[in-house]
Design an enzyme around this catalytic site. Structure first.
Site, PDB file in Angstrom:
ATOM      1  N   SER A 296       0.804  -1.231   0.000  1.00 50.31           N
ATOM      2  CA  SER A 296       0.000   0.000   0.000  1.00 50.31           C
ATOM      3  C   SER A 296       0.833   1.276   0.000  1.00 50.31           C
ATOM      4  O   SER A 296       0.279   2.358  -0.234  1.00 50.31           O
ATOM      5  CB  SER A 296      -0.936   0.027   1.208  1.00 50.31           C
ATOM      6  OG  SER A 296      -1.922  -0.958   1.066  1.00 50.31           O
TER       7      SER A 296
ATOM      8  N   LYS B 164       0.464   3.332  -2.982  1.00 53.48           N
ATOM      9  CA  LYS B 164      -0.687   4.220  -3.184  1.00 53.48           C
ATOM     10  C   LYS B 164      -0.288   5.690  -3.144  1.00 53.48           C
ATOM     11  O   LYS B 164      -0.976   6.545  -3.709  1.00 53.48           O
ATOM     12  CB  LYS B 164      -1.758   3.933  -2.123  1.00 53.48           C
ATOM     13  CG  LYS B 164      -2.331   2.520  -2.206  1.00 53.48           C
ATOM     14  CD  LYS B 164      -3.249   2.217  -1.017  1.00 53.48           C
ATOM     15  CE  LYS B 164      -3.750   0.779  -1.081  1.00 53.48           C
ATOM     16  NZ  LYS B 164      -4.533   0.429   0.135  1.00 53.48           N
TER      17      LYS B 164
ATOM     18  N   TYR C 279      -3.659  -2.683 -10.275  1.00 50.27           N
ATOM     19  CA  TYR C 279      -3.491  -2.398  -8.846  1.00 50.27           C
ATOM     20  C   TYR C 279      -2.629  -3.476  -8.165  1.00 50.27           C
ATOM     21  O   TYR C 279      -1.714  -3.165  -7.399  1.00 50.27           O
ATOM     22  CB  TYR C 279      -4.882  -2.295  -8.227  1.00 50.27           C
ATOM     23  CG  TYR C 279      -4.937  -2.212  -6.729  1.00 50.27           C
ATOM     24  CD1 TYR C 279      -4.796  -0.990  -6.066  1.00 50.27           C
ATOM     25  CD2 TYR C 279      -5.167  -3.348  -5.955  1.00 50.27           C
ATOM     26  CE1 TYR C 279      -4.883  -0.910  -4.684  1.00 50.27           C
ATOM     27  CE2 TYR C 279      -5.255  -3.273  -4.576  1.00 50.27           C
ATOM     28  CZ  TYR C 279      -5.109  -2.054  -3.946  1.00 50.27           C
ATOM     29  OH  TYR C 279      -5.184  -1.982  -2.571  1.00 50.27           O
TER      30      TYR C 279
ATOM     31  N   TYR D 271      -4.724   3.500   7.918  1.00 48.86           N
ATOM     32  CA  TYR D 271      -6.048   2.899   8.037  1.00 48.86           C
ATOM     33  C   TYR D 271      -6.691   3.353   9.334  1.00 48.86           C
ATOM     34  O   TYR D 271      -6.629   4.517   9.703  1.00 48.86           O
ATOM     35  CB  TYR D 271      -5.960   1.363   7.959  1.00 48.86           C
ATOM     36  CG  TYR D 271      -5.177   0.891   6.773  1.00 48.86           C
ATOM     37  CD1 TYR D 271      -5.554   1.281   5.480  1.00 48.86           C
ATOM     38  CD2 TYR D 271      -4.051   0.095   6.917  1.00 48.86           C
ATOM     39  CE1 TYR D 271      -4.836   0.852   4.376  1.00 48.86           C
ATOM     40  CE2 TYR D 271      -3.343  -0.343   5.815  1.00 48.86           C
ATOM     41  CZ  TYR D 271      -3.733   0.049   4.556  1.00 48.86           C
ATOM     42  OH  TYR D 271      -3.022  -0.383   3.482  1.00 48.86           O
TER      43      TYR D 271
ATOM     44  N   VAL E 103       1.096  -3.565   3.964  1.00 49.68           N
ATOM     45  CA  VAL E 103       0.901  -4.828   4.650  1.00 49.68           C
ATOM     46  C   VAL E 103       2.148  -5.715   4.565  1.00 49.68           C
ATOM     47  O   VAL E 103       2.280  -6.713   5.282  1.00 49.68           O
ATOM     48  CB  VAL E 103      -0.364  -5.523   4.083  1.00 49.68           C
ATOM     49  CG1 VAL E 103      -0.063  -6.187   2.754  1.00 49.68           C
ATOM     50  CG2 VAL E 103      -0.953  -6.505   5.060  1.00 49.68           C
TER      51      VAL E 103
END
Lengths: 303, 303, 303, 303
Positions: D63, D66, D190, D238, D256
């Site tokens: 992530s 991102k 992705y 998160y 992660v």
């Protein structure tokens, strides 16, 4: 009681009304249906029927087909089916994904979309879609005693083109380990059995296997009949099931095409069709019609 | 069918079981009840009764009392009541506040806690708690044909001491303009009618007003009887209502004290009591007992 | 940079705008405020101030008071406070009860209503409301270096009369064992500290204890200063906190009375006041004003 | 301050700890990573680096990627991006579908999975996946000043095999009209950019474009830098973002795979890697390490 006179009167009353609900518009095949249609049929266990209005016009049975796939799945899997789907009202719209997240991919009941997808996934296992669809059609034809029941391929294709929400539900359940075929395959099968088209007369005849009584076809056990009727009463009209039970007092299953199949246990199967829907997604005039019928006949199961 | 033999057999079967569920423990008065109790009574419309087990022991009827307050509220307000409370299964635990937030303070149905508080609030309006409680008791006594039915003040007091969640629900509805008496006053009244204690025999007799048929007391209209039965079927066992309908096939209302009142329309009222609860908060043995009874009698409303 | 010129320009720009947001109307005392008010003050650590507009008019600080009660609670309880309240953005409106149900009565953070109620409940323990309110006032007066700061009793009384939602939250947390004083007592104290009235100049001066730097009052440890600033940034504007951080880039805490206290760490405390609110319940012009100020000064903490 | 000595000390302290968190196990490629790895690098704007531990071992950035796709999307679409994705913390787990249902298919922010899928969908439009992946890689290589950064195809393939939840999110957004490429295509892209592998040294260098200051690469505007930093602070970890802000006081984005990229605006980019995760899905030792670093350097943005 003169049932023919009753359905004639109901059809007359319904056709005279101005309020017709809103026709489903998410696919062009449904959106283009004339909202003025109204049909009704009562079928007795022995096969006698009483019809009025457009009872001989074919319409897309949509979610009413979930009754037949559930009956087939219960016949094949028995109580094992309930490991994958619950038996409780959902308290949520029919295509909601919320409860799936809270409840680990186990849908609340077999009549909301994710639950019906699980049922289709269960009867599909190890088979080709066209085999399963043939089985569903044969079940319905046998129940109706009429071989002229088929799938509208245009509707099925159109559903598939607008199928993202159902694919989301299927992938979501797959992520939780509650889906065994590729989502596209199960969804494709599901879109096809929802696209079955029938007349009111065919549908009422086909519903007799849930009535019981002399002359009704025996396609599933009496215990399964009772259980499917119970599920129809508590969950058959999505988030308007409580209201339908309160007003009509009979088990029923509605479809977004405007059809409803209603069961008066031991007495009759009733089908109504009118394309305009109410706020819960159930046929507006259809609901009013069976409310009037239940009042006139005293067939409510609640006394 | 020999109903006396049937209830005797059921009581014997239930008492022999090892699984008894978990007794409610949020107040000491309920927590201290012996889980080995089991009682059952069938009352016919004409007043004949068939009992077995601890059918003559008083227990706290708790949420079963919501049936009687609903009947009173429908008598007083008629359909206006439905402006303040819905008629749909909730899909949530009985004391959930979630749906209230999404649905502007209108509870889903009159049997979950917020809905029952609205019903009590509605019949309280302009009256003193003790007047309303007198009215509720007289209604039940009249239905049962038995003046010896009363409130357990210790239970009522204990409920009030653990009443924060219900007070939260009441204040929350007040904030949405759906509560007209001070929350403490309505909750106090509610805690008291939940603390009514009755025996199985009294409860079964009292339930006859929902059965109809020759000899049954006529306290509300036949239409109201049908509607309350429909609500019991779809919502009477909280988030286990679908399962109860599936397994038993009869309308019923359970209480956290372990009692259940079940109606076989036109035939009988059945009460069972066993304090151990299942995962949904309904009497474990009580549910099994009425399932056995429904199977033996064929009284399911679903065919 | 000439800060006086800057605030004068900002006030002029804001007063010239037509869009003013919507004044809070749940109590008459707030609803009657003229939406044309606009005030702004920059206070440097050493006490120098730069003001423009209605910077000398008192307004109800409402939720800005939660900053001061949090500082007091952290001083008294230290990290034990975090057993009763979280430190995460809620993703829900400020007075939502949803998350409380999912998370066992532990509010997400000390700035949403249930979290602030827990903070007030924590500092109330074993004391009388008027003692605690005296302590809060003394803390603010000491921070501001100004003894003329008081509670508007009319506002406090009016809040109490519309306090059902906060009472619902308090009872709900009590039901989960996360409330130790009677809900009415804690809510009463809470309504009073929300009803403190201050001018922009007082509020900016009072905010210097969160700035650090030469001359700023040292009422809490530097670590606590950093932590409260972090909480303001992630949670200080309810469900508009992310947007405020994105646009302004400085920690701030807003109140429904139209005030915002903004901290530029090591540099200045800024207060703005304009009664009209945006869709998230934060001052509309106040937000635009501090956005303009951050752009002009380059005080964003994000580079 | 001697930064080399600092990172050496931190690595020593971290490696000595027994608590290592839990390695992600949803794909075998991540599950098989040795939890004892720990690496850390500080990169100054001018390119000087200070490293310790396994700072030269490649890991899956997941992530953290991102950040780079967001920077590219903001460069291409500017503020139009915010019509498709919000800027608020979600208050929900990273892969939750709940909020999407309540908020009509608009994800809360670009760092939760559905938001990142929308970002990838936005930069994919009209291009082939391999073109877009080439662009993402070139952006990162350019930021890092290092051409040796690539995608681990095994990880990408494995993600795709476990991709049902992301496909569900994508189809769900498509059903709401917020997805423009076929879900399989966007998800495939992705999964590939999440499978980029980098060392701590590469990642810290690449992060300098978000630091600003003398010598840092200028790939996006200073305003975009500030905004991405703000989003990292409020949403970068998160449902543990508030806690990270409280403890560390610096913007960061976790993956992660156990990597975190942290920005001290105007000062440095810091990368840490340790595969064991805490309850929020962020690197356990990585979080502790940057907490220690922030305390030692006083680089908190909150004073």
């Amino acid at each position: 009681m003169d049932l023919q006179q009753l359905v004639t009167q109901i059809a007359k009353d319904m056709i005279a009304r101005r309020d017709r609900g809103i026709v489903a518009d998410y696919i062009p095949e449904l959106a283009s249906i004339d909202p003025d249609h109204f049909g009704i049929t009562i079928a007795l266990p022995d096969g006698r029927i009483y019809s009025a209005g457009d009872s001989d016009t074919r319409f897309s049975i949509q979610s009413v087909s979930k009754l037949f796939t559930l009956a087939i799945a219960l016949g094949k899997l028995g109580d094992r089916l309930w490991q994958r789907v619950g038996r409780e009202p959902s308290g949520q719209p029919f295509n909601s994904i919320l409860q799936l997240e809270h409840e680990q991919g186990i849908p609340r009941n077999p009549f909301i979309n994710p639950g019906a997808l699980v049922v289709t996934d269960a009867i599909l296992q190890g088979h080709e879609p066209r085999e399963v669809l043939g089985e569903v059609l044969r079940f319905i034809q046998s129940a109706a005693g009429d071989g002229d029941i088929r799938i509208d391929e245009n509707v099925a294709r159109s559903e598939a083109m607008h199928g993202d929400r159902n694919l989301a539900l299927a992938h979501f359940m797959a992520a939780h380990g509650n889906f065994f075929n590729p989502p596209e395959k199960t969804c494709g099968t599901y879109f096809h059995h929802c696209a079955i088209e029938m007349t009111c007369e065919q549908l009422a005849r086909a519903g007799r296997f849930l009535v019981g009584g002399e002359g009704a076809p025996r396609l599933i056990s009496p215990a399964s009949v009772r259980r499917i009727n119970a599920l129809m009463l508590t969950c058959g009209h999505y988030d308007g099931s409580g209201d339908f039970a309160y007003r009509v007092g009979l088990p029923g299953k509605s479809g977004v095409g405007g059809g409803i199949l209603v069961i008066a246990p031991g007495r009759a199967a009733i089908s109504v069709w009118s394309p305009g829907l109410n706020a819960h997604g159930n046929s507006h005039l259809g609901t009013l019609a069976v409310e009037q019928l239940a009042r006139a006949t005293g067939w409510s199961i609640f006394g």
